[in-house]
Design an enzyme around this catalytic site. Structure first.
Site, PDB file in Angstrom:
ATOM      1  N   HIS A  57       0.779  -1.341   0.186  1.00  0.00           N
ATOM      2  CA  HIS A  57      -0.105  -0.046  -0.007  1.00  0.00           C
ATOM      3  C   HIS A  57       0.718   1.232   0.011  1.00  0.00           C
ATOM      4  O   HIS A  57       0.357   2.349   0.825  1.00  0.00           O
ATOM      5  CB  HIS A  57      -0.950   0.085   1.280  1.00  0.00           C
ATOM      6  CG  HIS A  57      -1.993  -0.877   1.084  1.00  0.00           C
ATOM      7  ND1 HIS A  57      -3.293  -0.753   0.367  1.00  0.00           N
ATOM      8  CD2 HIS A  57      -2.271  -2.176   1.356  1.00  0.00           C
ATOM      9  CE1 HIS A  57      -4.159  -1.653   0.413  1.00  0.00           C
ATOM     10  NE2 HIS A  57      -3.530  -2.595   1.174  1.00  0.00           N
TER      11      HIS A  57
ATOM     12  N   GLY B 256      -4.627 -11.806  -3.660  1.00  0.00           N
ATOM     13  CA  GLY B 256      -3.356 -10.772  -3.496  1.00  0.00           C
ATOM     14  C   GLY B 256      -2.269 -11.152  -4.405  1.00  0.00           C
ATOM     15  O   GLY B 256      -1.243 -10.518  -4.250  1.00  0.00           O
TER      16      GLY B 256
ATOM     17  N   SER C  37      -2.495 -10.783  -7.640  1.00  0.00           N
ATOM     18  CA  SER C  37      -2.915  -9.760  -8.900  1.00  0.00           C
ATOM     19  C   SER C  37      -3.117 -10.553 -10.088  1.00  0.00           C
ATOM     20  O   SER C  37      -2.736 -10.113 -11.324  1.00  0.00           O
ATOM     21  CB  SER C  37      -1.230  -9.229  -9.144  1.00  0.00           C
ATOM     22  OG  SER C  37      -1.574  -8.028 -10.033  1.00  0.00           O
ATOM     23  N   SER C  38      -4.256 -11.466  -9.881  1.00  0.00           N
ATOM     24  CA  SER C  38      -4.887 -11.804 -11.096  1.00  0.00           C
ATOM     25  C   SER C  38      -5.679 -10.728 -11.958  1.00  0.00           C
ATOM     26  O   SER C  38      -5.493 -10.988 -13.335  1.00  0.00           O
ATOM     27  CB  SER C  38      -5.819 -12.829 -10.765  1.00  0.00           C
ATOM     28  OG  SER C  38      -6.932 -12.325 -10.035  1.00  0.00           O
TER      29      SER C  38
ATOM     30  N   ASP D 206       1.451  -3.491  -9.743  1.00  0.00           N
ATOM     31  CA  ASP D 206       1.141  -4.896 -10.408  1.00  0.00           C
ATOM     32  C   ASP D 206       1.366  -5.103 -11.888  1.00  0.00           C
ATOM     33  O   ASP D 206       1.918  -6.051 -12.482  1.00  0.00           O
ATOM     34  CB  ASP D 206      -0.323  -5.240 -10.077  1.00  0.00           C
ATOM     35  CG  ASP D 206      -0.438  -5.243  -8.439  1.00  0.00           C
ATOM     36  OD1 ASP D 206       0.308  -5.307  -7.737  1.00  0.00           O
ATOM     37  OD2 ASP D 206      -1.747  -5.150  -8.248  1.00  0.00           O
TER      38      ASP D 206
ATOM     39  N   ASN E  91     -12.789  -9.345  -2.932  1.00  0.00           N
ATOM     40  CA  ASN E  91     -12.695  -8.819  -4.272  1.00  0.00           C
ATOM     41  C   ASN E  91     -12.824  -7.235  -4.003  1.00  0.00           C
ATOM     42  O   ASN E  91     -13.779  -6.704  -3.538  1.00  0.00           O
ATOM     43  CB  ASN E  91     -13.824  -9.150  -5.153  1.00  0.00           C
ATOM     44  CG  ASN E  91     -13.731  -8.485  -6.479  1.00  0.00           C
ATOM     45  OD1 ASN E  91     -13.151  -7.485  -6.558  1.00  0.00           O
ATOM     46  ND2 ASN E  91     -14.492  -9.342  -7.530  1.00  0.00           N
ATOM     47  N   LYS E  92     -11.204  -6.789  -4.185  1.00  0.00           N
ATOM     48  CA  LYS E  92     -11.194  -5.280  -3.725  1.00  0.00           C
ATOM     49  C   LYS E  92     -12.043  -4.493  -4.620  1.00  0.00           C
ATOM     50  O   LYS E  92     -12.642  -3.503  -4.229  1.00  0.00           O
ATOM     51  CB  LYS E  92      -9.720  -4.893  -3.876  1.00  0.00           C
ATOM     52  CG  LYS E  92      -8.868  -5.245  -2.507  1.00  0.00           C
ATOM     53  CD  LYS E  92      -8.484  -6.582  -2.546  1.00  0.00           C
ATOM     54  CE  LYS E  92      -7.340  -7.064  -3.545  1.00  0.00           C
ATOM     55  NZ  LYS E  92      -6.879  -8.370  -3.608  1.00  0.00           N
TER      56      LYS E  92
HETATM   57  P1  NG1 Z   1      -3.973  -6.317  -5.498  1.00  0.00           P
HETATM   58  O1  NG1 Z   1      -3.288  -7.283  -4.244  1.00  0.00           O
HETATM   59  O2  NG1 Z   1      -3.980  -7.019  -6.731  1.00  0.00           O
HETATM   60  O3  NG1 Z   1      -5.369  -5.871  -5.017  1.00  0.00           O
HETATM   61  C1  NG1 Z   1      -3.313  -3.618  -4.981  1.00  0.00           C
HETATM   62  C2  NG1 Z   1      -3.036  -2.543  -5.974  1.00  0.00           C
HETATM   63  C3  NG1 Z   1      -1.612  -2.369  -5.917  1.00  0.00           C
HETATM   64  C4  NG1 Z   1      -0.951  -2.184  -4.715  1.00  0.00           C
HETATM   65  C5  NG1 Z   1      -1.517  -3.284  -3.521  1.00  0.00           C
HETATM   66  C6  NG1 Z   1      -1.240  -3.018  -2.459  1.00  0.00           C
HETATM   67  C7  NG1 Z   1      -4.368  -2.523  -8.316  1.00  0.00           C
HETATM   68  C8  NG1 Z   1      -4.475  -3.039  -9.531  1.00  0.00           C
HETATM   69  N1  NG1 Z   1      -3.364  -3.144  -7.509  1.00  0.00           N
HETATM   70  O4  NG1 Z   1      -3.053  -5.261  -5.393  1.00  0.00           O
HETATM   71  O5  NG1 Z   1      -1.134  -1.454  -6.753  1.00  0.00           O
HETATM   72  O6  NG1 Z   1      -1.409  -0.733  -4.215  1.00  0.00           O
HETATM   73  O7  NG1 Z   1      -2.861  -3.310  -4.016  1.00  0.00           O
HETATM   74  O8  NG1 Z   1       0.154  -2.881  -2.036  1.00  0.00           O
HETATM   75  O9  NG1 Z   1      -4.974  -1.618  -7.850  1.00  0.00           O
HETATM   76 MG    MG Z   2      -5.589  -6.635  -8.201  1.00  0.00          MG
END
Ligand code: NG1
Ligand code: MG
Length: 460
Positions: free
Chosen positions: A51, A146, A148-149, A193, A236-237
């Protein structure tokens, strides 16, 4: 020019060729004609620096073996025809000149559309000269883990669409276009990512710096490997505002810190901007954040007053669409995490280069510290992830959540000769009693990993 490799598929060996053969057959069954090429993009594990990419700070990821494979046949028209080997993901098709990526439900195909849009916006060809494609995706990276798919899909689609149209870009350019276009989904990510997906090279982790994007090979000390273990708490972020809420808290912390130091808040968006203008070290910035920001959460009203704007100006000029309703912001905690975590990244790099006999122990300690900070200051962990780290604590050199968090995977640094016993320990003490682990193939959930290669095109 350093562009993603385009190589014949016959030059490959091992399990990748088997996966490509299966996908090729599956594509033919689906569409009735064979694909012409495969775009392959790996997932990643972030070793340290969580982050902080969107705050302008360097991160430390490596590509993993798990990947997204996209089989593609160029079309003569402007149609995009997308399907997924996983039957849970519905088919999708649209016209190049006429699609929209709304920030609603983050359907799988929207990540493909982001990649295509990223290229369309940067193409030297006029839009009506661009050709469409038929594509079938096989995702071998656990979603919501986490790893990065999501960005791997964006990057695969961008790479494939550029290739179909004879457009050649440097790896850095592609990483940049994809980082920006993935934001159409609604998450305000930083670019780590997409950068590692494009720039990874076999055998080394990368220290990645932003603005401008630079990647430095960093050799990890020998004698230990990284093990990835899924907590099986999935998230799912893009479907929640948690991620963007943190991005906004950092943005507000940057503006408030700027204001306190007599800098125009409009001139900064990231905590790194404030550091640059104040010309301080990261530990000094952490001290300033500790000194000038209060521990109690800031209300929207208080932040607006500090920034000399109305609450509705704050919502419309600074906050993202899905965080306009957020009313409390923990500025001190988030800023402290960011400055300290950014400092840990450089410490991690220095230890890798030091040749010290205690290097592995020191790296491990930084990973544990990073996890505690994500849990306590950034509040982006999950009770299951915390438990997984605790179960690991006396059985590895260091462990931490990886990726955005709120669930997903842990990465642990484990002495080479103890990998098997560490994995067995987790199976016995974490997964055995976890209801969600029942019936799952544990070898896909907990595995050792080596730094893999970046995005490539394989011609069939
Ligand atoms: P993931 O783990 O893929 O959700 C996200 C952000 C990164 C980074 C990390 C935390 C996207 C595409 N990816 O990754 O840029 O901020 O969280 O370190 O938003
Ligand atoms: Mg992601």
């Amino acid at each position: 020019m350093d562009t993603p490799p385009v190589v014949p598929v016959d030059s490959l060996e091992g399990s990748l060729i088997e996966k490509i053969n299966l996908l090729t057959k599956d594509f033919e069954n689906k569409y009735g004609f064979p694909p012409e090429f495969i775009a392959r993009v790996p997932g990643r594990v972030n070793l340290i620096g969580e982050h902080i990419d969107y705050c302008g700070y360097a991160v430390f990821p490596m590509a993993i073996d798990q990947e997204i494979l996209m089989a593609v046949k160029p079309r003569q028209d402007q149609h995009l025809e997308l399907s997924n080997v996983n039957p849970a993901y519905e088919d999708y098709s649209c016209e190049l000149m006429n699609f929209d990526i709304d920030k609603g439900v983050p359907h799988w195909f929207k990540y493909c559309l982001c990649g295509v849009k990223g290229i369309m916006e940067n193409s030297s060809k006029s839009k009506n000269k661009l050709k469409g494609l038929s594509a079938r995706i096989h995702g071998l990276i656990s979603p919501g883990a986490g790893l990065s798919s999501s960005s791997a899909v964006v990057c695969a689609a961008a790479l494939a669409f550029a290739h179909v149209n004879g457009l050649v870009y440097k790896k850095q350019e592609l990483a940049d276009y994809c980082a920006r276009s993935e934001r159409y989904i609604g998450t305000e990510g930083g670019g780590m990512d997409q950068a590692i997906a494009m720039l990874a090279t076999q055998g080394t982790a990368k220290l990645i710096e932003f603005n401008p994007l630079r990647a430095h090979d960093t050799k990890l000390p020998s004698g230990a490997v990284f093990v990835i273990a899924h907590s099986l708490a999935e998230v799912n972020k893009a479907a929640s505002s948690l991620f963007n809420c943190r991005v906004m808290e950092c943005r507000l912390a940057a503006k408030v810190l700027a204001r306190i130091h007599g800098i125009n808040p409009d001139s900064v968006t990231r905590l790194a901007d404030v550091q640059f203008l104040l010309n301080k070290t990261l530990p000094e910035m952490a001290s300033l954040a500790g000194l000038y920001l209060h521990d109690d959460p800031y209300s929207k009203e208080e932040v607006s007053k500090l920034l000399e704007m109305t609450e509705s100006q704050l919502e419309n000029k600074i906050l993202s669409e899905n965080t306009k309703d957020v009313n409390v912001f923990k500025l001190r905690q988030r800023a402290l995490h960011v400055f300290q975590e950014a400092h840990r990244v450089w410490q991690f790099r220095d230890i890798c280069n030091s040749g010290s006999v205690t290097a592995l122990q020191e790296l491990g300690q930084l990973m544990f510290d990073s996890h505690s900070s994500c849990r306590d200051l950034y509040e982006c962990s999950h009770p299951q992830l915390d438990n997984l780290v605790e179960v690991s604590r006396n059985h590895c050199l260091g462990a931490r959540l990886t990726g955005a968090g709120w669930g997903g995977c842990m990465v642990a640094l484990v002495p080479e000769n103890e990998v098997k016993s560490f994995i067995d320990h987790l199976k016995e003490n974490y997964y055995k009693n976890l209801p969600t682990a029942r019936g799952r193939d544990l070898d896909e959930i907990v595995f050792a990993t080596q730094p893999g290669s970046g995005a490539a095109i394989f011609n069939l």
